[in-house]
Write a protein that holds these residues in place. Sequence first.
Motif, PDB file in Angstrom:
ATOM      1  N   LYS A   1      52.970  49.635  70.877  1.00  0.00           N
ATOM      2  CA  LYS A   1      53.195  50.913  70.199  1.00  0.00           C
ATOM      3  C   LYS A   1      52.204  51.094  69.042  1.00  0.00           C
ATOM      4  O   LYS A   1      51.669  52.184  68.843  1.00  0.00           O
ATOM      5  CB  LYS A   1      54.630  50.994  69.669  1.00  0.00           C
TER       6      LYS A   1
ATOM      7  N   THR B   1      48.872  52.065  70.363  1.00  0.00           N
ATOM      8  CA  THR B   1      48.864  53.488  70.706  1.00  0.00           C
ATOM      9  C   THR B   1      48.607  54.324  69.453  1.00  0.00           C
ATOM     10  O   THR B   1      47.834  55.279  69.485  1.00  0.00           O
ATOM     11  CB  THR B   1      50.204  53.893  71.356  1.00  0.00           C
TER      12      THR B   1
ATOM     13  N   ARG C   1      45.857  45.325  75.512  1.00  0.00           N
ATOM     14  CA  ARG C   1      46.899  45.859  76.402  1.00  0.00           C
ATOM     15  C   ARG C   1      47.008  45.051  77.692  1.00  0.00           C
ATOM     16  O   ARG C   1      48.114  44.844  78.190  1.00  0.00           O
ATOM     17  CB  ARG C   1      46.630  47.324  76.700  1.00  0.00           C
TER      18      ARG C   1
END
Length: 161
Positions: free
Chosen positions: A66, A69, A10
């Motif tokens: 995404k 996540t 990230r």
Amino acid sequence: MGKKTILALRVIIALSLVGSLIVQTVIVPLLWIDLDGAPAWARVSIAVLTVLGVLTLQIFAVCVWKLLTMVRRGAVFTPAAFRYVDVIIGAVIAASVVTFAFAIVLRFGEAAPGIVGLISGFALVLAGMALLVVVMRMLLTQAIAREVEAGRLRAELDEVI
């Protein structure tokens, strides 16, 4: 995947997105100024292709974010992951096309044939990466099918017990 790995990815994605915004807002206008003496078609083509190339990287980065996540939530082995994987495939294919178009623009300019060949080769590598992601999508399909089957077998076993 560990929390540290997800965090590291990230951070890299965030830095990449910030860098890509700098390229689009600062570097491309400077590139436009540097190409002042170039023919209009070349100037416009190079600027547009640069913006499109960076856009493909941004789309790729957002989709990977995404998916990370989903990994953190333990939900990556669901059909919802296909949406992001499909967009990643499209972004990599688009990056390959944009890169090849850039090589074509340089071909009609004054670029050395070796540079055009290197950029064309990079476009081919990007196309290969898109195919690799297609293979990984097939593996995701198999993993989801196994997960569904395991859930069904667990339910049957619970009924038996």
